[in-house]
Design a protein around this motif. Structure first.
Motif, PDB file in Angstrom:
ATOM      1  N   SER A 185       0.831  -1.203   0.000  1.00  0.00           N
ATOM      2  CA  SER A 185       0.000   0.000   0.000  1.00  0.00           C
ATOM      3  C   SER A 185       0.868   1.256   0.000  1.00  0.00           C
ATOM      4  O   SER A 185       0.555   2.240  -0.693  1.00  0.00           O
ATOM      5  N   LEU A 186       1.954   1.238   0.765  1.00  0.00           N
ATOM      6  CA  LEU A 186       2.877   2.376   0.756  1.00  0.00           C
ATOM      7  C   LEU A 186       3.512   2.543  -0.619  1.00  0.00           C
ATOM      8  O   LEU A 186       3.696   3.663  -1.106  1.00  0.00           O
ATOM      9  N   GLY A 187       3.870   1.419  -1.245  1.00  0.00           N
ATOM     10  CA  GLY A 187       4.425   1.487  -2.592  1.00  0.00           C
ATOM     11  C   GLY A 187       3.429   2.078  -3.582  1.00  0.00           C
ATOM     12  O   GLY A 187       3.800   2.892  -4.450  1.00  0.00           O
ATOM     13  N   LEU A 188       2.154   1.681  -3.460  1.00  0.00           N
ATOM     14  CA  LEU A 188       1.118   2.219  -4.343  1.00  0.00           C
ATOM     15  C   LEU A 188       0.945   3.716  -4.128  1.00  0.00           C
ATOM     16  O   LEU A 188       0.849   4.486  -5.093  1.00  0.00           O
ATOM     17  N   LEU A 189       0.926   4.142  -2.870  1.00  0.00           N
ATOM     18  CA  LEU A 189       0.795   5.568  -2.571  1.00  0.00           C
ATOM     19  C   LEU A 189       1.971   6.351  -3.144  1.00  0.00           C
ATOM     20  O   LEU A 189       1.803   7.431  -3.728  1.00  0.00           O
ATOM     21  N   GLY A 190       3.181   5.809  -3.016  1.00  0.00           N
ATOM     22  CA  GLY A 190       4.357   6.468  -3.563  1.00  0.00           C
ATOM     23  C   GLY A 190       4.288   6.594  -5.078  1.00  0.00           C
ATOM     24  O   GLY A 190       4.673   7.618  -5.646  1.00  0.00           O
ATOM     25  N   ALA A 191       3.782   5.558  -5.751  1.00  0.00           N
ATOM     26  CA  ALA A 191       3.673   5.604  -7.215  1.00  0.00           C
ATOM     27  C   ALA A 191       2.649   6.646  -7.660  1.00  0.00           C
ATOM     28  O   ALA A 191       2.874   7.365  -8.647  1.00  0.00           O
TER      29      ALA A 191
END
Length: 303
Positions: free
Chosen positions: A254-260
Motif C-alpha cells: 500500500s505504501l508502494g502504491l501511494l508512492g507511485a
C-alpha cells in the motif's frame, strides 16, 4: 479656461471611427469557503475509497479467476511432466507444489490440480491438500479444501454432490476412485468408520462463509502405502482461517502504491500530463494488483 479637445482628423468623405469600447473586468467567481473546501476534499476521499473497494470486488470475482486459471495451467503442465517421469511427490511436499489431480464429473470439475497446503495463499492456486493428512489413494483420511466463490471457485458446486457420485484422484501412485457416501458441516463433522476415505471441504456461503460444508467419500479398492512423516498444520491451515501474516505485506504494498501515485502527480507537473500518467499506469496497476492479492489473503481461506 478649458483647452478644446482635438478630434482625430478623418479622410475626406470617410465617417469618423466610433470610440473603442472600454474593456470590462471579468467578475470574480464566488470565493471557496473553508467549509466548502473541506466538503470537496471529503467528497474526493470518499469517491477514491469507493473506487478502491469496487476495484477489490472486481478483482475477487473476475481477475482472481483469471489468476487461478493461469496458475492451474502452469501447474498442470508441471505435474503431468512429473507423472511422466515418475517423480511426483508421494510424501511431504513444499507449500503450493502440485500433488494430485482431481475429477468430479457431477459438478463439472475436471483435471483440477491439487496443491500442497490449505492457507489462503495456497488456495488461491486451486484446491489444497491439508498437509497433515494422507494423499488421495493412500491409506488413511485425505482432506482437500477448496474455495467456493473466488479464485476459480473450484468447490462452488460441492453441496450438489449426492450419495453414489464418483470422485477420481490421480497422484504419483496411480489413479483412484472414491464414492460419495456421507455429508457434514462445521457443527456436525463427518463420522465414518471406513479407514480409507476422502473429505472435501468448502465454505457454506458464496458471500462471507461462517461455517463449512463437508462431503465424505470412500476409497474403492486397496490403498497405496502412506509414507507418513507429514508436517503439522499451522494456524492458517484451518478451515475459514485468515492469513494474518499478509497484513504486514499489505501495508508495504500500500505504501508502494501511494508512492507511485504521488510520483505520477509530481511528474505531471513537469511533463505532459497524459504522458506522465501513461508511463506510470503499468506500475500503479501492478502495485494495485499486489495490494488486492494481499487483502484477499486476509479473507477466510475457503471464500
Amino acid at each position: 479656461m478649458t483647452a478644446p479637445v482635438l478630434e482625430k482628423p478623418t479622410a475626406p468623405g470617410r465617417p469618423a471611427e466610433p470610440p473603442a469600447p472600454r474593456a470590462e473586468t471579468p467578475a470574480a467567481g464566488p470565493a471557496v469557503t473553508p467549509a466548502r473546501r473541506r466538503f470537496l476534499q471529503g467528497a474526493w476521499a470518499v469517491s477514491l475509497l469507493a473506487a478502491l473497494v469496487l476495484g477489490f470486488v472486481g478483482y475477487l470475482f473476475t481477475l482472481s479467476h483469471v489468476q487461478e486459471r493461469h496458475f492451474q495451467s502452469a501447474a498442470f503442465k508441471t505435474f503431468r511432466d512429473q507423472l511422466a517421469r515418475a517423480v511426483a511427490p508421494t510424501g511431504a511436499a513444499a507449500d503450493g507444489d502440485p500433488v494430485a489431480l482431481i475429477d468430479i464429473p457431477a459438478i463439472g470439475l475436471h483435471q483440477a490440480v491439487v496443491v500442497e497446503g490449505t492457507t489462503g495463499r495456497d488456495l488461491m492456486r486451486g484446491p489444497g491438500h491439508r498437509r497433515d493428512t494422507a494423499l488421495p489413494g493412500q491409506g488413511g483420511v485425505a482432506v482437500v479444501f477448496g474455495r467456493g466463490a473466488t479464485f476459480g471457485a473450484p468447490f462452488a458446486e460441492l453441496p450438489k454432490l449426492r450419495v453414489g457420485d464418483k470422485i477420481e484422484a490421480t497422484t504419483g501412485q496411480g489413479t483412484f476412485t472414491y464414492t460419495v457416501n456421507v455429508y457434514g458441516d462445521g457443527d456436525h463433522p463427518i463420522t465414518d468408520p471406513a479407514r480409507d476415505r476422502l473429505v472435501l471441504v468448502t465454505g457454506d456461503s458464496d458471500w462471507i462463509p461462517g461455517s463449512t460444508v463437508m462431503v465424505g467419500a470412500r476409497l474403492e479398492g486397496d490403498p497405496e502405502q502412506n509414507p507418513g512423516g507429514r508436517p503439522r498444520t499451522v494456524p492458517y491451515d484451518k478451515a475459514l482461517a485468515a492469513d494474518k501474516g499478509a497484513l504486514a505485506t499489505l501495508q508495504l504494498w500500500s505504501l508502494g502504491l501511494l508512492g507511485a501515485v504521488l510520483g505520477a502527480l509530481l511528474l505531471a507537473r513537469y511533463w505532459r500530463t497524459s504522458a506522465a500518467y501513461l508511463s506510470l499506469a503499468p506500475v500503479v496497476g501492478a502495485l494495485l494488483w499486489a495490494v488486492y492479492e494481499n487483502a484477499a489473503a486476509l479473507l477466510p481461506n475457503l471464500y
